[in-house]
Motif scaffolding. Structure first.
Motif, mmCIF file in Angstrom:
data_model
loop_
_atom_site.group_PDB
_atom_site.id
_atom_site.type_symbol
_atom_site.label_atom_id
_atom_site.label_comp_id
_atom_site.label_asym_id
_atom_site.label_seq_id
_atom_site.Cartn_x
_atom_site.Cartn_y
_atom_site.Cartn_z
ATOM 1 N N ASP A 94 0.839 -1.210 0.000
ATOM 2 C CA ASP A 94 0.000 0.000 0.000
ATOM 3 C C ASP A 94 0.867 1.251 0.000
ATOM 4 O O ASP A 94 1.605 1.503 0.956
ATOM 5 C CB ASP A 94 -0.902 -0.030 1.251
ATOM 6 N N GLY A 95 0.857 1.996 -1.091
ATOM 7 C CA GLY A 95 1.601 3.252 -1.211
ATOM 8 C C GLY A 95 3.023 3.060 -1.702
ATOM 9 O O GLY A 95 3.413 3.536 -2.771
ATOM 10 N N VAL A 96 3.795 2.308 -0.947
ATOM 11 C CA VAL A 96 5.225 2.158 -1.249
ATOM 12 C C VAL A 96 5.432 1.552 -2.640
ATOM 13 O O VAL A 96 6.387 1.902 -3.348
ATOM 14 C CB VAL A 96 5.932 1.341 -0.141
ATOM 15 N N GLU A 128 -0.364 10.298 3.479
ATOM 16 C CA GLU A 128 -1.555 9.958 2.680
ATOM 17 C C GLU A 128 -2.591 9.298 3.575
ATOM 18 O O GLU A 128 -3.787 9.512 3.425
ATOM 19 C CB GLU A 128 -1.134 8.992 1.560
ATOM 20 N N GLU A 129 -2.135 8.463 4.533
ATOM 21 C CA GLU A 129 -3.082 7.604 5.241
ATOM 22 C C GLU A 129 -4.039 8.361 6.159
ATOM 23 O O GLU A 129 -5.183 7.936 6.356
ATOM 24 C CB GLU A 129 -2.313 6.543 6.064
ATOM 25 N N GLY A 130 -3.561 9.424 6.794
ATOM 26 C CA GLY A 130 -4.469 10.135 7.714
ATOM 27 C C GLY A 130 -4.742 9.343 8.978
ATOM 28 O O GLY A 130 -5.690 9.603 9.706
ATOM 29 N N GLU A 192 -5.081 -2.652 -5.743
ATOM 30 C CA GLU A 192 -6.507 -2.299 -5.758
ATOM 31 C C GLU A 192 -7.092 -2.151 -4.352
ATOM 32 O O GLU A 192 -7.972 -1.360 -4.098
ATOM 33 C CB GLU A 192 -7.303 -3.359 -6.532
ATOM 34 N N GLN A 193 -6.624 -2.985 -3.453
ATOM 35 C CA GLN A 193 -7.125 -3.015 -2.063
ATOM 36 C C GLN A 193 -8.599 -3.460 -2.016
ATOM 37 O O GLN A 193 -9.298 -3.191 -1.048
ATOM 38 C CB GLN A 193 -6.977 -1.641 -1.382
ATOM 39 N N GLY A 194 -9.016 -4.114 -3.042
ATOM 40 C CA GLY A 194 -10.373 -4.668 -3.112
ATOM 41 C C GLY A 194 -10.319 -5.923 -3.976
ATOM 42 O O GLY A 194 -9.272 -6.270 -4.526
#
Ligand code: HGY
Ligand code: MN
Ligand code: MN
Length: 415
Positions: A94-96, A128-130, A192-194
């Motif tokens: 995620d992100g990296v 980005e994550e917040g 995608e994370q989905g």
């Protein structure tokens, strides 16, 4: 189109290398923004980009830009990037993955001694994550003029530490004004994370946009009292109010199935003691839907729920809408470049709308933008078990490189 391909093994090795920075015992990553682990990966990234011959600048929000010159320095750079910060129990991709694919593209172009017309910039966006500091997509938001720098600097984490001070503490409070330079285009590669791409056996997701989302902070104020000697009718139990709102908020999403989602992810109970009736509960609500109008209806229903429970229980409930982000549609030319690249490479691909937020949401306000997805196992992300297949990781980076070249050629040909 030149026959350029990334070195998938080298890319995979960088992902595994950075996975050691903030590694958790269960194989994930905890690299919350502006922590020492974040500093460690940032330092590594800056060194690797400089070793690849790029000039690195850090702006006042800690955004890192690694610039590779093009033949025509008058052209605004094509930017590729994502974020290095993670969730507390984040995964390796995620992100990296998007940032390291940018680094891999720098290395691939160096190996091929290929120079683009426009300069390239690989970007890592801060926070980005917040998760630690809210709102999310904070530094890309400052870059796009959505948030003021000093608003960001004054933000506090749940421990009272300030964003601006933490940014200085890790040594990434740059002097360059955030948002001071124009981007010619922005492409972001992400898992995608989905579950969609994996379910349909697709290699590439052509991300046409991002859904709408709204975040709330709820504070319930009851009264602490003894768990054993306080009769039920005399209680002002903040936890029961929280529980009823959580259940009803879940139902708001079910009322707008199948696309609506609602999440209560952070709960703080005070005094958080086994035999004290909670006097105060703070919790967050995350509501999302691809259609802005439906999200607004969900928000209205949520507020009715909160007011109803508060009235029933006779307990004060304060609700703050601390952040909202409308749905975003990405740039058709950039999307065309992604489709052309995926097609040339022979990758199965389909259009998809992102359920997750990304820095591209805000960068799309200041530059033509598109995103590329690759599948992740069972669609799981924001989880230490997050996994992606090496061939998908390589394919995504090839599609990113291909899209950049297609877009760059169009600039060169004055299209
Ligand atoms: O919450 C999100 O959608 C992103 O992962 N920050
Ligand atoms: Mn992300
Ligand atoms: Mn994330």
């Amino acid at each position: 189109m030149p026959n350029l391909r990334v070195n998938g093994e080298r890319l995979w090795a960088t992902i595994m290398e950075t996975a050691k920075m903030g590694a958790t015992a269960r194989g994930g990553i905890c690299r919350l923004t502006l922590t020492d682990a974040d500093r460690q990966v940032r330092n590594w990234f800056v060194r690797e980009c400089q070793a690849a011959g790029s000039a690195v600048t850090v702006d006042e929000m800690g955004n890192i830009f690694a610039r590779r010159p093009g033949k025509d320095s008058s052209l605004p750079p094509i930017a590729i990037g994502s974020h290095l910060d993670t969730q507390p129990t984040g995964g390796k991709f995620d992100g990296v993955y998007g940032v390291l694919s940018g680094l891999e593209i720098l290395r691939t172009l160096n190996d091929a001694d290929y120079t683009t017309s426009a300069p390239l910039e690989v970007v890592s966006w801060t926070n980005e994550e917040g998760s630690r500091f809210t709102p999310p997509m904070l530094a890309s938001g400052v870059f796009a003029g959505v948030f003021e720098r000093d608003f960001a600097y004054a933000l506090e984490d749940r421990g009272g530490r300030k964003f601006g001070e933490e940014l200085g503490r890790i040594g990434y409070r740059g002097r360059v004004k955030c948002g001071d330079h124009k981007l010619g285009a922005y492409f972001e590669l992400h898992i995608e994370q989905g579950p969609v791409l994996e379910t349909e056996n697709q290699t590439i997701g052509v991300v046409t946009g991002v859904q709408s989302q709204s975040w709330y902070e709820v504070t319930v104020t009851g009264r602490e009292s003894h768990a054993g000697s306080t009769p039920m009718h005399l209680r002002q139990d903040a936890m029961v109010v929280c529980a009823r709102i959580v259940e009803a908020t879940h139902q708001v999403a079910l009322n707008h199935a199948p696309l609506a989602v609602s999440t209560v992810g952070l709960v703080e109970v005070r005094p958080n003691s086994r035999n004290v009736i909670p006097g105060s509960v703070f919790f967050t609500v995350d509501l999302r839907h691809p259609d802005d109008a439906v999200l607004r209806r969900m928000e209205e229903e949520f507020k009715v729920v909160v007011n109803g429970v508060a009235a029933d229980m006779g307990i004060k409930v304060a609700v703050v809408n601390n952040w909202s982000s409308p749905s975003v549609k990405f740039d058709e030319d950039c999307l065309g470049a992604v489709r052309a690249a995926a097609g040339d490479l022979g990758y199965r691909h389909r259009d998809i709308v992102s359920g997750a937020g990304h820095d591209a949401v805000y960068i799309a306000r200041v530059a033509p933008t598109a995103m590329i997805f690759v599948p992740c196992e069972h669609g799981i992300s924001h989880n230490e078990e997050e996994k992606a297949e090496p061939e998908h990781v390589t394919a995504g980076a090839n599609a990113l490189l291909g899209a950049v070249i297609v877009h760059d050629n169009a600039l060169r040909d004055g299209a």
